[in-house]
Enzyme design. Structure first.
Site, mmCIF file in Angstrom:
data_model
loop_
_atom_site.group_PDB
_atom_site.id
_atom_site.type_symbol
_atom_site.label_atom_id
_atom_site.label_comp_id
_atom_site.label_asym_id
_atom_site.label_seq_id
_atom_site.Cartn_x
_atom_site.Cartn_y
_atom_site.Cartn_z
ATOM 1 N N SER A 34 0.853 -1.235 -0.039
ATOM 2 C CA SER A 34 -0.111 -0.125 -0.103
ATOM 3 C C SER A 34 0.827 1.056 -0.172
ATOM 4 O O SER A 34 1.567 1.492 -1.026
ATOM 5 C CB SER A 34 -1.067 -0.217 1.103
ATOM 6 O OG SER A 34 -1.879 0.882 1.106
ATOM 7 N N ASP B 93 -9.870 -4.228 -4.671
ATOM 8 C CA ASP B 93 -9.073 -3.283 -3.847
ATOM 9 C C ASP B 93 -9.117 -1.789 -4.140
ATOM 10 O O ASP B 93 -8.440 -1.554 -5.242
ATOM 11 C CB ASP B 93 -7.694 -3.844 -3.622
ATOM 12 C CG ASP B 93 -6.997 -3.062 -2.321
ATOM 13 O OD1 ASP B 93 -7.455 -2.080 -2.226
ATOM 14 O OD2 ASP B 93 -5.798 -3.490 -2.034
ATOM 15 N N HIS C 114 -7.860 -5.601 0.902
ATOM 16 C CA HIS C 114 -6.507 -5.026 0.947
ATOM 17 C C HIS C 114 -5.590 -5.527 1.931
ATOM 18 O O HIS C 114 -4.513 -5.069 2.186
ATOM 19 C CB HIS C 114 -6.837 -3.287 1.511
ATOM 20 C CG HIS C 114 -5.693 -2.483 1.290
ATOM 21 N ND1 HIS C 114 -4.889 -2.467 0.004
ATOM 22 C CD2 HIS C 114 -4.948 -1.807 2.068
ATOM 23 C CE1 HIS C 114 -4.139 -1.489 -0.058
ATOM 24 N NE2 HIS C 114 -3.932 -1.169 1.398
#
Length: 432
Positions: free
Chosen positions: A273, A335, A387
C-alpha cells in the site's frame, strides 16, 4: 460503441488462510489474471490455465532449486518478465511470496501498544527482528531501521512525534543464501499506513514535481504530494534530529553498495500500500541519481508492490522505464486503494472519444508503473480482506485449476467504478 475486453482468469476457490489476527479464516474468492507489459507500454494479458503452470513447476523441479542462481536477473525483471507470466513461473511466484513475507514482517514487528515504550516503533532490535517474526532462516541481516515523518502540522492524540518506524534495510548475509540467490541482495521493505499523520498524508492527492535530482530537475516528472512529503520530510528541529526517510535510505544504500561493489548485486524494494509508493519513489530516486552504477555494472533495481496506489504521472512512469526500474505490481481488482489516486484521470483514459489524445494528460493525471499480477477476491463477511497483505500472500500460495472467461465493456467499467467508490468509503479502518 465501446469495444469489449475478454479476460481469462484463474479461479481461486474456497481457501483457508492465516489472517493478521492470527486466527484461521475461510474465504470464497475468485480469479487471477495478469496485466502484461510489452515494451514500454503496459497491456492486459491473461494467465493461462493452471495446468500450464503445473508444467512449469515440473520443469523447475527437474532443474532443482539452484535454478534461481542462474535465472535471477530474469526473475527480477531484466526482460520485463517476458514469458514468465504466461504461465506464472514457479520461481517468480516463490520470489513474490518471499518478498511479500519480508513486508509482512514490518507489521508483525510494529508496536501498536499505546502503553509500550516502543509504541509506533519496532518492538525488537535489529539483530533479532527477523528471528522474532519467524524468519530466522531467511538468510538476511537487518542493517538499518527506517523512520518517516509526514509534513503535517496537525496535533494528533498519542502521537507526540510524527517520525515513526516505517521499515528496514537488510542484506543477504548468509553465504548459502547468497549462493542460492546467485547474488548479494540489498532489500528495503516498507509497511503501509498505520498512524493518524500518515492517514492525513495519504489524502494529499495532488501532483507536484519530484525534483529529486538537483542536476536534472525535470519539472514534467510529477508525483503525489503526500507520498513525496512522507519521503522527504524530516524532524531535524526536534530533540532527536531525525533525518528524512530519503536521507536515511540513500545513505544506507550507498554504504552497502560500496561495501559489496565487487560482487554481483541486486536492489530489491518491497512494500504494501503506502509502503509500495515509498518503494517506487526510492527506486526512482536511486536510479535518477545513478547510485546503482558501480565500476563494472549497473545494479538492477526491482520493486515488488502489494496493493499499491498510483504514485506519479505518465512522465514519471516513462522516466522510470527509461532508467530501467522494474516494477511488479500485485493487486486485487476489488481493492479500491489500487485505483487511487486518479480513479478517473489515469492511464486508461488517454484518448478522448477514441480519436483525440488529451494534450495535458502527461501532467494532470496518474499512471501505474510496471507489470501487474491481478487477483480477484472478496468476502462479504470480511470486506477488509480486499486490502489485507496476508490475504494476498496466502492466495498466491494456493492457486487452483479452474479457468473461465469474463466479458467486460464500458458499462461494466462504470459499474465497477461506482462499486469501488462505495468500497473506498467503507475502508477507513483498513491500513493503506
Amino acid at each position: 460503441m465501446a469495444s469489449k475486453v475478454f479476460r481469462p482468469r484463474l479461479n481461486l476457490n474456497h481457501v483457508t488462510f492465516q489472517g493478521n489476527n492470527n486466527h484461521a479464516q475461510s474465504h470464497s474468492f475468485g480469479q487471477v489474471f495478469l496485466h502484461k507489459k510489452t515494451g514500454v507500454s503496459s497491456s492486459r494479458r491473461s494467465v493461462v490455465a493452471a495446468e500450464a503452470a503445473a508444467m512449469a513447476e515440473e520443469t523447475t523441479a527437474k532443474t532443482g532449486n539452484s535454478a534461481l542462481s542462474h535465472f535471477w536477473r530474469e526473475v527480477q525483471g531484466s526482460n520485463n518478465w517476458e514469458n514468465l507470466v504466461e504461465p506464472l513461473h514457479p520461481l517468480l511466484r516463490k520470489e513474490i511470496i518471499r518478498y511479500g513475507e519480508f513486508v509482512a514482517a514490518c507489521y508483525k514487528a510494529f508496536d501498536l501498544d499505546p502503553t509500550s515504550k516502543r509504541y509506533l516503533h519496532c518492538k525488537y532490535g535489529k539483530s533479532r527482528m527477523l528471528n522474532e517474526v519467524g524468519m530466522e532462516d531467511c538468510g538476511y541481516t537487518v542493517t538499518k531501521y527506517i523512520y518517516a515523518t509526514p509534513d503535517i502540522n496537525i496535533p494528533m492524540q498519542n502521537e507526540a512525534s510524527r517520525g515513526h518506524w516505517i521499515g528496514y534495510v537488510a542484506v543477504s548475509s548468509d553465504e548459502s543464501a547468497v549462493k542460492r540467490l546467485g547474488r548479494r541482495d540489498l532489500l528495503i521493505a516498507f509497511r503501509g499506513t498505520v498512524t493518524n499523520h500518515e492517514w492525513v498524508t495519504n489524502l494529499m492527492s495532488s501532483l507536484t514535481p519530484a525534483r529529486l535530482d538537483p542536476n536534472n530537475p525535470n519539472p514534467d516528472v510529477k508525483v503525489e504530494s503526500g507520498f513525496l512529503s512522507l519521503y522527504t520530510s524530516d524532524e531535524t528541529k526536534s530533540k532527536f534530529g531525525l533525518e528524512s526517510c530519503r536521507e536515511q535510505l540513500l545513505s544506507e544504500v550507498s554504504r552497502l553498495l560500496n561495501k559489496h561493489k565487487v560482487e554481483d548485486l541486486s536492489i530489491t524494494l518491497a512494500g504494501h500500500s503506502m509502503g509500495s509508493a515509498l518503494a517506487l519513489l526510492l527506486a526512482y530516486d536511486i536510479a535518477e541519481l545513478g547510485l546503482n552504477k558501480t565500476d563494472h555494472e549497473t545494479v538492477p533495481i526491482t520493486a515488488f508492490s502489494f496493493g499499491g496506489p498510483r504514485v506519479g504521472n505518465p512522465s514519471f512512469k516513462q522516466r522510470c522505464e527509461e532508467l530501467g526500474v522494474k516494477v511488479m505490481r500485485i493487486v486485487n481488482v476489488n481493492d479500491p486503494i489500487t485505483k487511487l489516486p486518479g480513479m478517473f484521470l489515469n492511464e486508461n483514459f488517454r484518448v478522448l472519444g477514441g480519436r483525440y489524445e488529451l494534450p495535458w494528460i502527461s501532467c494532470s493525471c496518474y499512471a501505474h508503473v510496471g507489470v501487474e499480477l491481478v487477483m480477484d477476491f472478496f468476502n462479504v463477511q470480511n470486506p477488509s480482506c480486499v486490502h489485507d497483505l496476508e490475504t494476498y500472500i496466502s492466495l498466491l500460495k494456493c492457486p487452483t485449476k479452474t479457468l473461465y472467461t469474463r466479458k467486460e465493456g464500458f458499462d461494466n467499467l462504470l459499474n465497477r467504478a461506482r462499486e469501488l467508490i462505495f468500497s473506498a468509503r467503507s475502508l477507513k479502518s483498513i491500513c493503506l
